[in-house]
Write a protein that holds these residues in place. Structure first.
Motif, short mmCIF file in Angstrom:
data_model
loop_
_atom_site.label_atom_id
_atom_site.label_comp_id
_atom_site.label_asym_id
_atom_site.label_seq_id
_atom_site.Cartn_x
_atom_site.Cartn_y
_atom_site.Cartn_z
N THR A 83 0.77 -0.93 -0.50
CA THR A 83 -0.01 0.36 0.37
C THR A 83 0.80 1.22 -0.35
OG1 THR A 83 -1.70 0.91 0.66
CG2 THR A 83 -0.25 0.14 2.28
N ARG A 84 0.53 2.68 -0.09
CA ARG A 84 1.01 3.46 -0.68
C ARG A 84 0.73 4.24 0.59
NH1 ARG A 84 5.64 4.75 -2.93
NH2 ARG A 84 4.89 6.79 -3.18
N HIS A 85 1.75 4.94 1.60
CA HIS A 85 1.41 6.11 1.74
C HIS A 85 2.42 7.23 1.61
CE1 HIS A 85 -0.45 8.43 6.02
NE2 HIS A 85 0.74 7.92 5.86
N GLY A 86 1.32 7.97 1.76
CA GLY A 86 2.46 9.43 1.39
C GLY A 86 3.72 8.62 -0.31
N ARG A 87 4.84 9.67 0.40
CA ARG A 87 5.98 8.55 -0.58
C ARG A 87 6.37 7.21 0.01
NH1 ARG A 87 11.39 9.59 0.82
NH2 ARG A 87 11.61 10.94 3.43
N HIS A 88 6.21 6.71 0.96
CA HIS A 88 6.34 5.33 0.72
C HIS A 88 5.80 4.42 0.33
CE1 HIS A 88 9.37 7.38 3.21
NE2 HIS A 88 8.80 7.50 3.80
N THR A 89 6.18 3.39 -0.17
CA THR A 89 5.09 1.69 -0.68
C THR A 89 5.66 1.54 1.09
OG1 THR A 89 5.84 1.80 -2.68
CG2 THR A 89 4.74 -0.62 -1.44
N LEU A 90 4.07 0.16 1.71
CA LEU A 90 4.50 0.00 2.76
C LEU A 90 4.04 -1.26 1.98
CD1 LEU A 90 2.79 2.25 5.20
CD2 LEU A 90 5.22 1.91 4.77
N ARG A 91 4.70 -2.24 2.97
CA ARG A 91 4.22 -4.04 2.96
C ARG A 91 4.03 -4.28 4.45
NH1 ARG A 91 8.66 -2.57 -0.18
NH2 ARG A 91 8.45 -3.22 -2.07
N GLY A 92 2.84 -5.43 3.92
CA GLY A 92 2.98 -6.30 5.44
C GLY A 92 1.83 -7.37 4.95
N LEU A 93 0.96 -8.09 5.76
CA LEU A 93 -0.13 -9.33 5.91
C LEU A 93 -1.11 -8.66 6.58
CD1 LEU A 93 1.95 -11.95 7.49
CD2 LEU A 93 1.91 -11.32 5.35
N GLN A 94 -2.86 -9.25 5.31
CA GLN A 94 -3.83 -8.77 6.33
C GLN A 94 -4.11 -10.31 5.80
OE1 GLN A 94 -5.53 -6.90 2.76
NE2 GLN A 94 -5.61 -4.88 4.50
N LEU A 95 -4.73 -10.97 7.65
CA LEU A 95 -4.67 -11.89 7.75
C LEU A 95 -6.54 -11.74 7.79
CD1 LEU A 95 -2.99 -12.77 11.23
CD2 LEU A 95 -2.70 -13.48 8.35
N ARG A 96 -6.99 -13.09 6.72
CA ARG A 96 -8.39 -12.46 6.48
C ARG A 96 -9.60 -13.48 6.73
NH1 ARG A 96 -6.97 -10.75 0.48
NH2 ARG A 96 -6.35 -8.65 0.90
N ASP A 97 -11.01 -13.84 7.16
CA ASP A 97 -11.43 -14.92 7.45
C ASP A 97 -12.59 -15.16 5.92
OD1 ASP A 97 -13.45 -13.21 6.18
OD2 ASP A 97 -14.39 -12.45 8.31
N ARG A 98 -13.26 -16.49 6.07
CA ARG A 98 -13.88 -17.06 5.29
C ARG A 98 -14.87 -15.76 4.15
NH1 ARG A 98 -11.99 -20.36 7.98
NH2 ARG A 98 -10.63 -22.25 7.38
N PRO A 99 -15.32 -14.86 4.61
CA PRO A 99 -16.49 -13.44 3.96
C PRO A 99 -15.54 -12.57 3.88
CG PRO A 99 -17.26 -14.05 6.54
CD PRO A 99 -15.95 -14.67 6.00
N GLY A 100 -13.66 -13.08 3.50
CA GLY A 100 -12.69 -12.26 3.25
C GLY A 100 -13.08 -10.72 4.10
N GLN A 101 -13.08 -10.95 4.63
CA GLN A 101 -12.76 -9.43 6.10
C GLN A 101 -11.43 -9.62 7.29
OE1 GLN A 101 -15.21 -6.95 5.97
NE2 GLN A 101 -16.14 -8.11 3.88
N THR A 102 -10.75 -8.21 6.82
CA THR A 102 -9.67 -8.30 7.12
C THR A 102 -9.70 -8.33 8.84
OG1 THR A 102 -8.40 -7.06 5.43
CG2 THR A 102 -7.41 -7.24 8.22
N VAL A 103 -9.62 -9.80 9.71
CA VAL A 103 -9.44 -9.63 11.00
C VAL A 103 -8.59 -8.96 11.69
CG1 VAL A 103 -11.20 -11.01 11.04
CG2 VAL A 103 -8.85 -11.61 10.86
N ALA A 104 -6.90 -9.19 10.84
CA ALA A 104 -5.89 -8.66 11.88
C ALA A 104 -5.45 -8.28 10.42
CB ALA A 104 -5.22 -9.53 12.44
N ALA A 105 -4.06 -7.49 10.98
CA ALA A 105 -2.72 -6.63 9.72
C ALA A 105 -1.85 -6.25 10.44
CB ALA A 105 -3.45 -5.71 9.30
N VAL A 106 -0.41 -7.04 9.91
CA VAL A 106 0.89 -6.72 11.04
C VAL A 106 2.06 -6.39 9.81
CG1 VAL A 106 2.48 -8.62 11.43
CG2 VAL A 106 0.60 -9.30 11.75
N PHE A 107 2.28 -5.35 9.79
CA PHE A 107 2.85 -4.25 9.55
C PHE A 107 4.12 -3.98 9.51
CE2 PHE A 107 -0.55 -3.72 6.57
CZ PHE A 107 -0.41 -3.92 5.33
N GLY A 108 5.47 -3.54 9.15
CA GLY A 108 6.15 -3.40 9.80
C GLY A 108 6.79 -1.70 10.57
#
Length: 338
Positions: free
Chosen positions: A287-312
């Protein structure tokens, strides 16, 4: 004199529910209220409301003032959860900021974004446990789902809690809950005025439409990554959210424990409980934020909703750390989590 038939019926139903809960606990003494409510076919708010007049006090919906008063209690444990992830942080509710209908809370070891416009009811409760009274403030949405809970710790001020509950007590203390079962409206994060950089960056990661995946990792790969990060004490940002609250942990993780189906972080001041059976996929996202590209994990349930996110961890000048970026970029891909 005519009796209010509806009130009498509600009181009778609440009493019957209270008895059913008591009988259920007799057979399953360690059953949590959320699971008991599911077993009894009611919402958790309805279950908690049966304690009014006994071990629960219904609170007035003056949420900003009430949360501000939590700062007088000393160290407390903040709990925000959804169906899959439970996020617990122990610290202080020290600094409050209103951004429209958002209430931002920060303090020592606490970082919260509360959507109090989605809150429908709240209770101050005192439950008896094997180690003594367990005092809490519990808040629910219009569907009767818990959106945020605050538990006193051994270092909290119990007398101030009692006074807070009395000061914010609602006039209506009937032991039944009026649950409208209303679907919460979406929130436009892009239109939020005055939102600090922290929440501009993080809130859409757990509450908006899931980001396009650059890849996926399996449950085994996720656990292995977290163990590597724990050994290196690499600072992380771990976010859990529901319709009424977002809760953030910033810092390293240390003590990881897997007790099927739960992946647990059991650190001083921070616990995370992730039900891996409820995770359908762990998506690698950019994902982009300002001039930075950020990398991370989105943990999703079966309906596809994000239940937790892990970023640096993030620095406004430099973005995420190079080490975190290398870890994410080196992850092998595996679509199936379980």
């Amino acid at each position: 004199m005519m009796l209010n038939t509806t009130t009498t019926q509600n009181a009778t139903a609440a009493y019957d529910l209270k008895l059913a809960w008591r009988d259920l606990l007799a057979d399953h003494p360690h059953l949590r209220p959320r699971d008991a409510a599911s077993a009894l076919g009611v919402s958790e708010a309805e279950l908690v409301a049966t304690g009014c007049g006994d071990n629960a006090i219904r609170l007035r919906p003056d949420w900003p003032a009430l949360i501000d008063a939590v700062g007088t209690l000393g160290p407390v444990m903040a709990l925000t959860r959804n169906d899959v992830a439970v996020h617990e942080k122990t610290g202080l509710y020290e600094h409050l900021r209103l951004c429209g209908e958002l209430l931002l809370v920060s303090g020592h070891n606490i970082e919260l974004c509360l959507l109090t416009g989605r809150w429908h009811s709240g209770y101050a409760t005192t439950e008896q446990s094997r180690i003594g009274p367990r005092r809490s403030l519990q808040f629910f949405d219009a569907d009767g789902e818990a959106v945020h809970k605050i538990y006193l710790t051994e270092h909290s001020d119990a007398e101030r809690f009692r006074r807070l509950a009395e000061a914010f007590a609602a006039a209506d203390q009937t032991p039944s809950a009026d649950i409208p079962y209303a679907e919460p409206a979406g929130f436009d994060w892009a239109a939020a005025q005055g939102l600090p950089d922290l929440w501009q960056r993080l809130a859409p990661l757990c509450t908006g439409k899931p980001l396009a995946a650059a890849g996926f990792v399996s449950g085994h790969q996720f656990r292995e990554l977290m163990q590597q990060l724990a050994r290196m004490a690499l600072p992380l940002q771990i976010l859990t959210a529901n319709a009424g609250a977002l809760q953030l942990h910033t810092g390293p993780v240390q003590n990881l424990r897997i007790t099927d189906p739960w992946f647990n972080v059991l650190d001083q001041g921070f616990n995370l409980h992730l039900n891996e059976k409820g995770v359908a996929e762990a998506a690698i996202v950019h994902t982009r934020h300002g001039r930075h590209t950020l990398r991370g994990l989105q943990l999703r349930d079966r309906p596809g909703q994000t239940v937790a996110a892990v970023f640096g961890d993030y620095d406004p000048a430099d973005g995420e750390s190079l080490l975190w970026r290398e870890f994410i970029d080196a992850l092998p891909g595996n679509r199936i989590f379980n």
